[in-house]
Design an enzyme around this catalytic site. Structure first.
Site, PDB file in Angstrom:
ATOM      1  N   GLY A 118       0.818  -1.212   0.000  1.00 14.83           N
ATOM      2  CA  GLY A 118       0.000   0.000   0.000  1.00 14.83           C
ATOM      3  C   GLY A 118       0.849   1.258   0.000  1.00 14.83           C
ATOM      4  O   GLY A 118       2.083   1.200  -0.024  1.00 14.83           O
ATOM      5  N   TYR A 176     -15.550   3.564   7.364  1.00 14.00           N
ATOM      6  CA  TYR A 176     -14.104   3.673   7.631  1.00 14.00           C
ATOM      7  C   TYR A 176     -13.882   4.249   9.032  1.00 14.00           C
ATOM      8  O   TYR A 176     -13.107   3.711   9.822  1.00 14.00           O
ATOM      9  CB  TYR A 176     -13.496   4.587   6.565  1.00 14.00           C
ATOM     10  CG  TYR A 176     -12.016   4.848   6.701  1.00 14.00           C
ATOM     11  CD1 TYR A 176     -11.084   3.846   6.446  1.00 14.00           C
ATOM     12  CD2 TYR A 176     -11.549   6.118   7.047  1.00 14.00           C
ATOM     13  CE1 TYR A 176      -9.731   4.098   6.537  1.00 14.00           C
ATOM     14  CE2 TYR A 176     -10.189   6.377   7.140  1.00 14.00           C
ATOM     15  CZ  TYR A 176      -9.284   5.363   6.882  1.00 14.00           C
ATOM     16  OH  TYR A 176      -7.946   5.621   6.972  1.00 14.00           O
TER      17      TYR A 176
HETATM   18  N1  SER Z   1      -6.347   9.149   3.588  1.00 16.22           N
HETATM   19  C1  SER Z   1      -7.386   8.446   4.283  1.00 16.22           C
HETATM   20  C2  SER Z   1      -8.641   8.408   3.507  1.00 16.22           C
HETATM   21  O1  SER Z   1      -8.899   9.389   2.845  1.00 16.22           O
HETATM   22  C3  SER Z   1      -7.642   9.095   5.615  1.00 16.22           C
HETATM   23  O2  SER Z   1      -7.196   8.308   6.596  1.00 16.22           O
HETATM   24  O3  SER Z   1      -9.356   7.466   3.559  1.00 16.22           O
END
Ligand code: SER
Length: 327
Positions: A16, A147
């Site tokens: 990643g 998330y």
């Molecule tokens: N960069 C990430 C996202 O946009 C934030 O933790 O999901």
């Protein structure tokens, strides 16, 4: 410090955005022979070559996770395997599974093998009820995205494993991470990476977030420094453990576009709003207070927006043949 600190490290999610650079930094610091990189995908392009030994690992298969840790005498795990915010909104059930069940496995394996565990949380852990300006370290957290739900739950679970089982869990709440090596995979802050590629390649960019949408951001070298420093910090100095607010800069699309225009004056930007990402971004902090991290383990970022922009345009300019830029 450096190679006199001995660690045997396993990274999950090594292919990643963060993993693909952190792996090399860890190899540099602790010796490549002490690093095991892993990902659910094969490293078919040899991206991690030179950063230790690569092995395929699906973090949902606990027995495999456990064997890799045991067989390699691992004492420190960087658990980076997770889905980002926009993808998680498309596949909420899968996001829960990967982000939470994967984390439970990482915690259990750490508990059983006496490993220290780094788990990144995110600005995504906050929600619209959070004070969005100068967001405190300890504050209300009611995220509206899947998330965010996994990130808050993850923070609590890491605290629990530390309190209940004494697992040495540590972590930071990362903002949007900007880098020139590996693209992020489906986050809300991805625009701040793409904009540099499009500026170099096409001289224009269509932004999916509205003008005025302020978010915290950080350049990759600082994200790597944070990840290493917190794991090397003296436990006695840590009042918090997991989920330290860390930030290096904050801006909205207009501000980053103006910064790019200082080097590419003809750069233009228009907008085509992605309603899912926009709603997520509006529920995240405009800028965070990261004083706890500064006080407890000496967090201090090196890159602000102007310095990062010069570096990004230089890297990408060289890669894509725009060596003539005034930087
Ligand atoms: N960069 C990430 C996202 O946009 C934030 O933790 O999901």
């Amino acid at each position: 410090m450096g190679k006199d600190i001995k660690k045997r490290v396993l990274l999950t999610g090594s292919l990643g955005q963060i993993g693909s650079e952190l792996a090399f930094a860890l190899a540099d610091r602790y010796g490549a022979e002490n690093i095991v990189t892993s990902d659910v995908r094969e490293d078919s392009h040899g991206i991690l070559e030179g950063a230790g030994t690569f092995t395929e690992l699906d973090v949902l298969v606990k027995t495999d996770f456990d064997s890799i840790v045991r067989d390699n005498g691992i004492d420190t795990i960087y658990h980076l395997a997770a889905l980002l915010s926009a993808v998680a909104e498309e596949k909420p059930q899968m996001a829960w599974e990967i982000n939470m069940e994967g984390l439970v496995n990482a915690l259990e394996v750490s508990k059983e093998n006496g490993c220290s565990l780094f788990v990144p949380s995110s600005i995504g852990a906050f929600g619209p009820d959070t004070p969005l300006d100068n967001t405190p370290q300890d504050t209300i957290m009611r995220p509206h995205s899947m998330y965010g739900v996994t990130k808050v739950s993850g923070e609590l679970l890491c605290d629990y494993y530390h309190m209940r089982f004494g697992v040495d869990t540590r972590g930071v709440r990362f903002p949007g991470i900007i880098s020139s090596k590996t693209l992020p995979g489906g986050g809300t802050t991805d625009y701040a990476v793409e904009i540099y590629y499009h500026a170099i390649l096409y001289g224009s960019y269509t932004c999916c977030l509205k003008a005025g949408t302020s978010l915290d951001m950080m350049y990759m070298p600082d994200a790597i420094k944070a990840s290493i420093d917190i794991m090397e910090a003296d436990a006695a100095s840590l009042k918090h453990r997991n989920a330290f607010n860390v930030t290096a800069m904050h801006f909205d699309p207009e501000v980053i576009a103006a910064e790019i225009r200082k080097h590419i004056p003809e750069f233009t930007m228009d907008y085509e709003i992605d309603t899912v990402r926009q709603a997520i971004a509006e529920s995240w902090p405009n800028y965070m207070d990261d004083s706890a991290a500064r006080k407890e383990w000496g967090w201090l970022p090196e890159y602000d927006l102007p310095r990062m922009t010069v570096d990004m345009l230089k890297e990408l300019g060289e890669r894509y043949g725009r060596g003539e830029l005034e930087l």
